[in-house]
Design an enzyme around this catalytic site. Structure first.
Site, PDB file in Angstrom:
ATOM      1  N   GLY A   9      20.117 -43.267  -4.100  1.00  0.00           N
ATOM      2  CA  GLY A   9      18.729 -43.304  -4.391  1.00  0.00           C
ATOM      3  C   GLY A   9      17.938 -44.354  -3.538  1.00  0.00           C
ATOM      4  O   GLY A   9      18.894 -45.344  -3.343  1.00  0.00           O
ATOM      5  N   THR A  11      15.888 -47.884  -3.183  1.00  0.00           N
ATOM      6  CA  THR A  11      16.172 -49.038  -3.680  1.00  0.00           C
ATOM      7  C   THR A  11      15.205 -49.377  -5.039  1.00  0.00           C
ATOM      8  O   THR A  11      13.892 -48.812  -4.805  1.00  0.00           O
ATOM      9  CB  THR A  11      15.958 -50.335  -2.538  1.00  0.00           C
ATOM     10  OG1 THR A  11      15.869 -51.566  -3.253  1.00  0.00           O
ATOM     11  CG2 THR A  11      14.655 -50.244  -2.109  1.00  0.00           C
ATOM     12  N   ASP A  35      26.620 -52.213  -3.583  1.00  0.00           N
ATOM     13  CA  ASP A  35      26.044 -53.356  -3.267  1.00  0.00           C
ATOM     14  C   ASP A  35      27.091 -54.495  -3.074  1.00  0.00           C
ATOM     15  O   ASP A  35      26.948 -55.599  -2.382  1.00  0.00           O
ATOM     16  CB  ASP A  35      25.146 -54.001  -4.570  1.00  0.00           C
ATOM     17  CG  ASP A  35      23.690 -53.244  -4.371  1.00  0.00           C
ATOM     18  OD1 ASP A  35      23.700 -52.287  -3.529  1.00  0.00           O
ATOM     19  OD2 ASP A  35      22.890 -53.821  -4.851  1.00  0.00           O
ATOM     20  N   PHE A  37      29.693 -54.213  -1.419  1.00  0.00           N
ATOM     21  CA  PHE A  37      30.397 -53.994   0.033  1.00  0.00           C
ATOM     22  C   PHE A  37      29.284 -54.565   1.066  1.00  0.00           C
ATOM     23  O   PHE A  37      29.821 -54.316   2.162  1.00  0.00           O
ATOM     24  CB  PHE A  37      30.919 -52.948   0.004  1.00  0.00           C
ATOM     25  CG  PHE A  37      31.974 -52.545  -0.780  1.00  0.00           C
ATOM     26  CD1 PHE A  37      33.148 -52.694  -0.749  1.00  0.00           C
ATOM     27  CD2 PHE A  37      31.497 -51.696  -2.067  1.00  0.00           C
ATOM     28  CE1 PHE A  37      34.258 -52.533  -1.550  1.00  0.00           C
ATOM     29  CE2 PHE A  37      32.674 -51.540  -3.132  1.00  0.00           C
ATOM     30  CZ  PHE A  37      33.764 -51.806  -2.643  1.00  0.00           C
ATOM     31  N   PHE A  38      28.326 -55.360   0.664  1.00  0.00           N
ATOM     32  CA  PHE A  38      27.364 -55.871   1.730  1.00  0.00           C
ATOM     33  C   PHE A  38      28.141 -57.130   2.469  1.00  0.00           C
ATOM     34  O   PHE A  38      29.198 -57.616   1.920  1.00  0.00           O
ATOM     35  CB  PHE A  38      26.259 -56.640   1.352  1.00  0.00           C
ATOM     36  CG  PHE A  38      25.139 -55.653   0.992  1.00  0.00           C
ATOM     37  CD1 PHE A  38      24.485 -55.205   2.169  1.00  0.00           C
ATOM     38  CD2 PHE A  38      24.596 -55.155  -0.145  1.00  0.00           C
ATOM     39  CE1 PHE A  38      23.298 -54.148   2.146  1.00  0.00           C
ATOM     40  CE2 PHE A  38      23.434 -54.499  -0.390  1.00  0.00           C
ATOM     41  CZ  PHE A  38      22.811 -54.002   0.963  1.00  0.00           C
ATOM     42  N   THR A 143      20.743 -61.753  -3.304  1.00  0.00           N
ATOM     43  CA  THR A 143      21.554 -62.855  -2.957  1.00  0.00           C
ATOM     44  C   THR A 143      20.648 -63.757  -1.885  1.00  0.00           C
ATOM     45  O   THR A 143      20.722 -64.618  -1.772  1.00  0.00           O
ATOM     46  CB  THR A 143      22.714 -62.452  -2.575  1.00  0.00           C
ATOM     47  OG1 THR A 143      22.849 -61.448  -1.842  1.00  0.00           O
ATOM     48  CG2 THR A 143      23.845 -62.298  -3.515  1.00  0.00           C
ATOM     49  N   LYS A 180      10.331 -41.114 -14.656  1.00  0.00           N
ATOM     50  CA  LYS A 180      10.510 -40.845 -15.905  1.00  0.00           C
ATOM     51  C   LYS A 180      11.042 -42.188 -16.554  1.00  0.00           C
ATOM     52  O   LYS A 180      11.351 -43.094 -16.030  1.00  0.00           O
ATOM     53  CB  LYS A 180      11.463 -39.787 -15.946  1.00  0.00           C
ATOM     54  CG  LYS A 180      10.906 -38.653 -15.620  1.00  0.00           C
ATOM     55  CD  LYS A 180      11.861 -37.460 -15.757  1.00  0.00           C
ATOM     56  CE  LYS A 180      11.859 -36.021 -15.303  1.00  0.00           C
ATOM     57  NZ  LYS A 180      12.931 -35.042 -15.498  1.00  0.00           N
TER      58      LYS A 180
HETATM   59  N1  LIG Z   1      13.013 -45.562 -15.385  1.00  0.00           N
HETATM   60  C1  LIG Z   1      12.350 -46.706 -15.252  1.00  0.00           C
HETATM   61  N2  LIG Z   1      11.148 -46.882 -15.373  1.00  0.00           N
HETATM   62  C2  LIG Z   1      10.696 -48.112 -15.086  1.00  0.00           C
HETATM   63  N3  LIG Z   1      11.310 -49.245 -14.600  1.00  0.00           N
HETATM   64  C3  LIG Z   1      12.694 -49.023 -14.383  1.00  0.00           C
HETATM   65  C4  LIG Z   1      13.265 -47.757 -14.615  1.00  0.00           C
HETATM   66  N4  LIG Z   1      14.639 -47.853 -14.074  1.00  0.00           N
HETATM   67  C5  LIG Z   1      14.812 -49.149 -13.851  1.00  0.00           C
HETATM   68  N5  LIG Z   1      13.458 -49.644 -13.663  1.00  0.00           N
HETATM   69  C6  LIG Z   1      13.485 -51.361 -13.572  1.00  0.00           C
HETATM   70  O1  LIG Z   1      13.580 -51.248 -12.092  1.00  0.00           O
HETATM   71  C7  LIG Z   1      14.052 -52.341 -11.378  1.00  0.00           C
HETATM   72  C8  LIG Z   1      15.201 -51.869 -10.608  1.00  0.00           C
HETATM   73  O2  LIG Z   1      16.044 -50.964 -11.437  1.00  0.00           O
HETATM   74  P1  LIG Z   1      17.583 -51.108 -10.970  1.00  0.00           P
HETATM   75  O3  LIG Z   1      18.251 -50.043 -11.958  1.00  0.00           O
HETATM   76  O4  LIG Z   1      18.300 -52.306 -10.833  1.00  0.00           O
HETATM   77  O5  LIG Z   1      17.230 -50.396  -9.603  1.00  0.00           O
HETATM   78  P2  LIG Z   1      18.258 -49.996  -8.373  1.00  0.00           P
HETATM   79  O6  LIG Z   1      19.801 -50.268  -8.965  1.00  0.00           O
HETATM   80  O7  LIG Z   1      18.204 -48.559  -7.927  1.00  0.00           O
HETATM   81  O8  LIG Z   1      18.078 -50.745  -7.222  1.00  0.00           O
HETATM   82  C9  LIG Z   1      14.437 -53.015 -12.745  1.00  0.00           C
HETATM   83  O9  LIG Z   1      13.422 -54.045 -12.958  1.00  0.00           O
HETATM   84  C10 LIG Z   1      14.685 -52.071 -13.823  1.00  0.00           C
HETATM   85  O10 LIG Z   1      14.283 -52.646 -15.371  1.00  0.00           O
HETATM   86  N1  LIG Z   2      23.315 -57.754  -2.115  1.00  0.00           N
HETATM   87  C1  LIG Z   2      23.019 -58.445  -1.142  1.00  0.00           C
HETATM   88  O1  LIG Z   2      23.716 -59.154  -0.996  1.00  0.00           O
HETATM   89  C2  LIG Z   2      21.648 -58.093  -0.288  1.00  0.00           C
HETATM   90  C3  LIG Z   2      21.139 -58.817   0.327  1.00  0.00           C
HETATM   91  C4  LIG Z   2      20.192 -58.472   0.997  1.00  0.00           C
HETATM   92  C5  LIG Z   2      19.289 -57.328   0.937  1.00  0.00           C
HETATM   93  N2  LIG Z   2      19.786 -56.540  -0.211  1.00  0.00           N
HETATM   94  C6  LIG Z   2      19.018 -55.293  -0.481  1.00  0.00           C
HETATM   95  O2  LIG Z   2      19.786 -54.665  -1.198  1.00  0.00           O
HETATM   96  C7  LIG Z   2      19.047 -53.244  -1.269  1.00  0.00           C
HETATM   97  C8  LIG Z   2      20.081 -52.225  -1.899  1.00  0.00           C
HETATM   98  O3  LIG Z   2      20.426 -52.366  -3.302  1.00  0.00           O
HETATM   99  P1  LIG Z   2      19.563 -51.793  -4.528  1.00  0.00           P
HETATM  100  O4  LIG Z   2      19.709 -50.059  -4.246  1.00  0.00           O
HETATM  101  O5  LIG Z   2      20.414 -52.104  -5.613  1.00  0.00           O
HETATM  102  O6  LIG Z   2      17.999 -52.303  -4.218  1.00  0.00           O
HETATM  103  C9  LIG Z   2      18.940 -52.971   0.044  1.00  0.00           C
HETATM  104  O7  LIG Z   2      17.435 -52.414   0.561  1.00  0.00           O
HETATM  105  C10 LIG Z   2      19.134 -54.292   0.816  1.00  0.00           C
HETATM  106  O8  LIG Z   2      17.817 -54.709   1.382  1.00  0.00           O
HETATM  107  C11 LIG Z   2      20.944 -56.886  -0.794  1.00  0.00           C
END
Ligand SMILES: Nc1ncnc2c1ncn2[C@@H]1O[C@H](COP(=O)(O)OP(=O)(O)O)[C@@H](O)[C@H]1O
Ligand SMILES: NC(=O)c1ccc[n+]([C@@H]2O[C@H](COP(=O)(O)O)[C@@H](O)[C@H]2O)c1
Length: 201
Positions: A9, A11, A35, A37-38, A143, A180
């Site tokens: 899904g 970001t 993540d 494996f970046f 990071t 949700k």
């Molecule tokens: N269902 C939700 N409703 C509102 N905020 C959420 C929900 N799920 C996650 N968040 C918030 O969104 C941000 C990104 O969540 P995260 O789980 O790290 O997303 P992803 O792994 O998809 O990048 C965090 O601050 C998290 O607390």
């Molecule tokens: N983990 C890292 O080293 C790194 C560095 C720069 C950007 N990102 C971002 O991480 C995102 C993907 O991770 P999330 O789905 O957890 O947001 C990408 O949109 C990318 O731009 C990750």
């Protein structure tokens, strides 16, 4: 029985949040985070737009990710133990053929890489609209911090491109609304997995 769940899904859609809830609740459950494996920043290409191209498959060491998943498939018990995950004793789980091993693969680009396309038994995909995604992303610390304009100039356009690509593949994807509550999303997915696994045993 081995069962691999993709939690893909957009970001900041809530993939990690959902994954963390599920691994606490599901038996013998391991996780692979995309993540992890970046590639390092000096190996990330700079596009014509001047931005480092983080949101493309080439920014990730996908071979290493595939090998990690293969390691789990070959020996989930060894994988779990080497990742500090407790494996339920066989007696608790019934005969070995009934023993469930679950792997969650979590990441933003799970369904756009051919060698991984047929590893999933179930594919989830969390979406949230542009405004909410931009809002959540603006508070997130990676990071490597996002330079100004990265979201509109690179992250969101790449998301739309990859999502369109994914939709042309034949993968049966179950979409989840990331708007949700965390609880609602977790309950929906947990019940779905629970029912599927009960039917398979
Ligand atoms: N269902 C939700 N409703 C509102 N905020 C959420 C929900 N799920 C996650 N968040 C918030 O969104 C941000 C990104 O969540 P995260 O789980 O790290 O997303 P992803 O792994 O998809 O990048 C965090 O601050 C998290 O607390
Ligand atoms: N983990 C890292 O080293 C790194 C560095 C720069 C950007 N990102 C971002 O991480 C995102 C993907 O991770 P999330 O789905 O957890 O947001 C990408 O949109 C990318 O731009 C990750």
């Amino acid at each position: 029985m081995k069962y691999i769940i993709g939690i893909g899904g957009v970001t900041n859609g809530g993939k990690t949040t959902l994954t963390n809830r599920l691994i606490k609740a599901l038996p013998n459950c391991c996780v692979v985070h995309q993540d992890d494996f970046f590639k390092p920043p000096d190996q990330i290409q700079v596009g014509e737009d001047g931005f480092k191209q983080w949101d493309v498959i080439n920014a990730l060491d996908m071979e290493a990710m595939v090998n990690t998943i293969k390691g789990w498939v070959e020996n989930p018990v060894k994988f779990a133990r080497s990742h500090g995950i407790q494996v339920a004793p066989t007696t608790e789980m019934g005969p070995p053929e009934n023993q469930i091993h679950i792997l969650i693969v979590e990441g933003f680009l799970l369904y756009n890489y051919k060698p991984l396309m047929d590893v999933y038994d179930k594919c989830y995909y969390i979406t949230i609209p542009y405004e909410e995604c931009k809002r959540r992303r603006s508070t997130r610390q990676y990071t490597v911090p996002d330079p100004p304009g990265l979201f509109d100039g690179h992250v969101w356009p790449m998301y739309l491109k990859h999502r369109a690509e994914m939709e042309t593949s034949c993968l049966p994807i179950e979409y989840l609304s990331g708007l949700k509550t965390k609880e609602e999303i977790y309950n929906q997915v947990y019940e779905d997995i629970h029912n599927t696994l009960l039917n398979r045993l």
